[in-house]
Design a protein around this motif. Sequence first.
Motif, PDB file in Angstrom:
ATOM      1  N   LEU A  21      13.198   0.289  -8.365  1.00 55.73           N
ATOM      2  CA  LEU A  21      12.905  -0.010  -6.965  1.00 55.73           C
ATOM      3  C   LEU A  21      13.998  -0.961  -6.487  1.00 55.73           C
ATOM      4  O   LEU A  21      14.229  -2.015  -7.091  1.00 55.73           O
ATOM      5  CB  LEU A  21      11.532  -0.667  -6.828  1.00 55.73           C
ATOM      6  N   TYR A  22      14.698  -0.560  -5.446  1.00 58.92           N
ATOM      7  CA  TYR A  22      15.825  -1.382  -4.991  1.00 58.92           C
ATOM      8  C   TYR A  22      16.007  -1.300  -3.483  1.00 58.92           C
ATOM      9  O   TYR A  22      15.411  -0.466  -2.808  1.00 58.92           O
ATOM     10  CB  TYR A  22      17.119  -0.975  -5.699  1.00 58.92           C
ATOM     11  N   GLU A  23      16.813  -2.200  -2.973  1.00 56.58           N
ATOM     12  CA  GLU A  23      17.196  -2.178  -1.560  1.00 56.58           C
ATOM     13  C   GLU A  23      18.709  -2.046  -1.488  1.00 56.58           C
ATOM     14  O   GLU A  23      19.428  -2.398  -2.423  1.00 56.58           O
ATOM     15  CB  GLU A  23      16.745  -3.442  -0.847  1.00 56.58           C
ATOM     16  N   GLU A  24      19.167  -1.501  -0.403  1.00 56.80           N
ATOM     17  CA  GLU A  24      20.601  -1.488  -0.110  1.00 56.80           C
ATOM     18  C   GLU A  24      20.872  -2.758   0.688  1.00 56.80           C
ATOM     19  O   GLU A  24      20.192  -3.042   1.677  1.00 56.80           O
ATOM     20  CB  GLU A  24      20.987  -0.249   0.696  1.00 56.80           C
ATOM     21  N   VAL A  25      21.841  -3.523   0.269  1.00 57.96           N
ATOM     22  CA  VAL A  25      22.089  -4.849   0.825  1.00 57.96           C
ATOM     23  C   VAL A  25      22.290  -4.827   2.339  1.00 57.96           C
ATOM     24  O   VAL A  25      21.800  -5.700   3.044  1.00 57.96           O
ATOM     25  CB  VAL A  25      23.295  -5.505   0.118  1.00 57.96           C
ATOM     26  N   PHE A  26      22.976  -3.824   2.860  1.00 54.84           N
ATOM     27  CA  PHE A  26      23.297  -3.804   4.287  1.00 54.84           C
ATOM     28  C   PHE A  26      22.377  -2.887   5.098  1.00 54.84           C
ATOM     29  O   PHE A  26      22.686  -2.556   6.234  1.00 54.84           O
ATOM     30  CB  PHE A  26      24.760  -3.381   4.481  1.00 54.84           C
ATOM     31  N   GLN A  68       2.170   0.470 -12.946  1.00 58.98           N
ATOM     32  CA  GLN A  68       3.344  -0.409 -12.907  1.00 58.98           C
ATOM     33  C   GLN A  68       3.869  -0.553 -11.485  1.00 58.98           C
ATOM     34  O   GLN A  68       4.341  -1.625 -11.097  1.00 58.98           O
ATOM     35  CB  GLN A  68       4.456   0.156 -13.789  1.00 58.98           C
ATOM     36  N   LEU A  69       3.772   0.520 -10.709  1.00 61.99           N
ATOM     37  CA  LEU A  69       4.250   0.489  -9.328  1.00 61.99           C
ATOM     38  C   LEU A  69       3.216  -0.104  -8.365  1.00 61.99           C
ATOM     39  O   LEU A  69       3.483  -0.252  -7.180  1.00 61.99           O
ATOM     40  CB  LEU A  69       4.624   1.906  -8.874  1.00 61.99           C
ATOM     41  N   GLY A  70       2.026  -0.436  -8.869  1.00 59.92           N
ATOM     42  CA  GLY A  70       0.989  -1.045  -8.039  1.00 59.92           C
ATOM     43  C   GLY A  70       0.214  -0.053  -7.193  1.00 59.92           C
ATOM     44  O   GLY A  70      -0.524  -0.451  -6.292  1.00 59.92           O
ATOM     45  N   LEU A  71       0.369   1.237  -7.469  1.00 63.25           N
ATOM     46  CA  LEU A  71      -0.296   2.242  -6.641  1.00 63.25           C
ATOM     47  C   LEU A  71      -1.814   2.191  -6.774  1.00 63.25           C
ATOM     48  O   LEU A  71      -2.529   2.537  -5.839  1.00 63.25           O
ATOM     49  CB  LEU A  71       0.231   3.637  -6.983  1.00 63.25           C
ATOM     50  N   HIS A  72      -2.317   1.748  -7.920  1.00 61.41           N
ATOM     51  CA  HIS A  72      -3.761   1.651  -8.113  1.00 61.41           C
ATOM     52  C   HIS A  72      -4.398   0.625  -7.173  1.00 61.41           C
ATOM     53  O   HIS A  72      -5.580   0.713  -6.864  1.00 61.41           O
ATOM     54  CB  HIS A  72      -4.072   1.283  -9.563  1.00 61.41           C
ATOM     55  N   SER A  73      -3.623  -0.309  -6.676  1.00 61.65           N
ATOM     56  CA  SER A  73      -4.178  -1.367  -5.822  1.00 61.65           C
ATOM     57  C   SER A  73      -4.506  -0.884  -4.413  1.00 61.65           C
ATOM     58  O   SER A  73      -5.192  -1.585  -3.670  1.00 61.65           O
ATOM     59  CB  SER A  73      -3.215  -2.551  -5.757  1.00 61.65           C
ATOM     60  N   VAL A  74      -4.047   0.303  -4.047  1.00 61.85           N
ATOM     61  CA  VAL A  74      -4.341   0.828  -2.708  1.00 61.85           C
ATOM     62  C   VAL A  74      -5.394   1.936  -2.749  1.00 61.85           C
ATOM     63  O   VAL A  74      -5.660   2.576  -1.736  1.00 61.85           O
ATOM     64  CB  VAL A  74      -3.059   1.344  -2.005  1.00 61.85           C
ATOM     65  N   VAL A  75      -6.000   2.138  -3.920  1.00 58.23           N
ATOM     66  CA  VAL A  75      -7.025   3.172  -4.103  1.00 58.23           C
ATOM     67  C   VAL A  75      -8.361   2.481  -4.360  1.00 58.23           C
ATOM     68  O   VAL A  75      -8.421   1.539  -5.155  1.00 58.23           O
ATOM     69  CB  VAL A  75      -6.663   4.072  -5.315  1.00 58.23           C
TER      70      VAL A  75
END
Length: 113
Positions: A21-26, A68-75
């Motif tokens: 999981l990442y972001e592009e700086v700009f 690991q991605l936290g997807l269970h927290s929205v179910v």
Amino acid sequence: MSTKATLAHHRAVGDEPAWHLYEEVFESGVVYLELEGVGIELRTRELRSRDQGGADVVVRLPLSTAIQLGLHSVVPAERWDSACRTDKGGALRRLRGSVKKKDDQTESTEKGE
């Protein structure tokens, strides 16, 4: 020079896929999720304007990766517990009906019997 800034990652372990999981700086307002070693279903869309088009992606994830991605927290908890059941074949057999060829009939469908 890379412009990727890692937010979270997981290296492949056993049958678990790797993810990044990442972001592009700009680039603001979006993040990227890179998955390695997962099954996907991809449907492309016709590009009619700048805001439409692209693709619909369905990703098949092991439950451990979803956690690991936290997807269970929205179910809702009950739905997640159901998704984690290992005996899903039994539920399918119950949906198909309980009477098998060799079973004795226990109820009559006609009146008076």
